[in-house]
Write a protein that holds these residues in place. Sequence first.
Motif, PDB file in Angstrom:
ATOM      1  N   TRP A   1      -0.755   3.675  -8.432  1.00 52.57           N
ATOM      2  CA  TRP A   1      -0.788   2.360  -7.801  1.00 52.57           C
ATOM      3  C   TRP A   1      -2.218   1.903  -7.514  1.00 52.57           C
ATOM      4  CZ3 TRP A   1       2.611  -1.279  -7.796  1.00 52.57           C
ATOM      5  CH2 TRP A   1       2.495  -2.340  -6.930  1.00 52.57           C
ATOM      6  N   SER A   2      -3.117   2.853  -7.293  1.00 46.05           N
ATOM      7  CA  SER A   2      -4.506   2.475  -7.012  1.00 46.05           C
ATOM      8  C   SER A   2      -5.226   1.965  -8.256  1.00 46.05           C
ATOM      9  CB  SER A   2      -5.271   3.657  -6.421  1.00 46.05           C
ATOM     10  OG  SER A   2      -5.472   4.664  -7.387  1.00 46.05           O
ATOM     11  N   HIS A   3      -4.633   2.092  -9.434  1.00 43.85           N
ATOM     12  CA  HIS A   3      -5.233   1.568 -10.659  1.00 43.85           C
ATOM     13  C   HIS A   3      -4.756   0.160 -10.992  1.00 43.85           C
ATOM     14  CE1 HIS A   3      -6.311   5.784 -11.234  1.00 43.85           C
ATOM     15  NE2 HIS A   3      -7.310   5.298 -11.935  1.00 43.85           N
TER      16      HIS A   3
ATOM     17  N   GLY B   1     -11.647  -0.352  -3.131  1.00 47.03           N
ATOM     18  CA  GLY B   1     -10.696   0.290  -4.020  1.00 47.03           C
ATOM     19  C   GLY B   1     -11.329   1.178  -5.059  1.00 47.03           C
TER      20      GLY B   1
ATOM     21  N   ASN C   1       0.849  -1.177   0.000  1.00 47.80           N
ATOM     22  CA  ASN C   1       0.000   0.000   0.000  1.00 47.80           C
ATOM     23  C   ASN C   1       0.897   1.243   0.000  1.00 47.80           C
ATOM     24  OD1 ASN C   1      -2.214   1.622   0.084  1.00 47.80           O
ATOM     25  ND2 ASN C   1      -2.595   1.344   2.271  1.00 47.80           N
TER      26      ASN C   1
ATOM     27  N   SER D   1       0.646   7.196  -5.575  1.00 47.92           N
ATOM     28  CA  SER D   1      -0.487   6.528  -4.932  1.00 47.92           C
ATOM     29  C   SER D   1      -1.664   6.378  -5.881  1.00 47.92           C
ATOM     30  CB  SER D   1      -0.911   7.322  -3.698  1.00 47.92           C
ATOM     31  OG  SER D   1      -2.092   6.816  -3.156  1.00 47.92           O
ATOM     32  N   GLN D   2      -1.915   7.382  -6.701  1.00 49.96           N
ATOM     33  CA  GLN D   2      -3.024   7.297  -7.641  1.00 49.96           C
ATOM     34  C   GLN D   2      -2.730   6.289  -8.746  1.00 49.96           C
ATOM     35  OE1 GLN D   2      -4.343  11.025  -9.205  1.00 49.96           O
ATOM     36  NE2 GLN D   2      -6.271  10.154  -9.900  1.00 49.96           N
TER      37      GLN D   2
ATOM     38  N   SER E   1     -11.826   6.621 -11.007  1.00 48.89           N
ATOM     39  CA  SER E   1     -10.938   5.478 -11.213  1.00 48.89           C
ATOM     40  C   SER E   1     -11.670   4.271 -11.784  1.00 48.89           C
ATOM     41  CB  SER E   1     -10.230   5.104  -9.921  1.00 48.89           C
ATOM     42  OG  SER E   1     -11.126   5.010  -8.869  1.00 48.89           O
TER      43      SER E   1
ATOM     44  N   ASP F   1     -12.665   5.196  -4.329  1.00 54.88           N
ATOM     45  CA  ASP F   1     -11.631   6.187  -4.631  1.00 54.88           C
ATOM     46  C   ASP F   1     -12.218   7.205  -5.605  1.00 54.88           C
ATOM     47  OD1 ASP F   1      -9.292   7.554  -4.873  1.00 54.88           O
ATOM     48  OD2 ASP F   1      -8.306   6.077  -6.143  1.00 54.88           O
TER      49      ASP F   1
ATOM     50  N   LYS G   1      -6.037  -3.690  -6.666  1.00 51.96           N
ATOM     51  CA  LYS G   1      -6.553  -2.555  -5.887  1.00 51.96           C
ATOM     52  C   LYS G   1      -7.890  -2.079  -6.430  1.00 51.96           C
ATOM     53  CE  LYS G   1      -3.012  -1.873  -3.181  1.00 51.96           C
ATOM     54  NZ  LYS G   1      -3.069  -1.992  -1.760  1.00 51.96           N
TER      55      LYS G   1
END
Length: 124
Positions: free
Chosen positions: A64-66, A76, A52, A61-62, A93, A80, A70
């Motif tokens: 990685w959140s894709h 997720g 994380n 962070s953005q 997202s 987001d 996640k």
Amino acid sequence: MHRQAVLLLFGISMAAAVMLSCTGLFLSGCFRSIISAMGILIGFLFISSVLNIPGQFRVLSQIWSHCPAKLISVTGGLMDHRPVPFFGTYLTSYQAGPFIYLILSLLSVLGGYFVWRRWQAGGR
């Protein structure tokens, strides 16, 4: 509401599956071995589900959140709400994720095709 969330997660899962299979095709062509390609894909999925990145690193962070693990999780993609700029408009997202996955799939298929052609021409 719940039906829409399930359909969104199903669509994201299908786009992620297409992307991962196309990436597996490309990696197996590069390494000429499906074992190493599967190891890389499973390792990436495991690391992306465990690791994380804190929100203070905004861009990283953005991005990685894709990742598929996640974005598919219930907390997720649907929770987001950071917008992603896309040609003058902003997407959430869960809207941008499948689009990014399909573009990466297309790039992987093209790369796999060129690797396959080089391998077929150079291998004989």
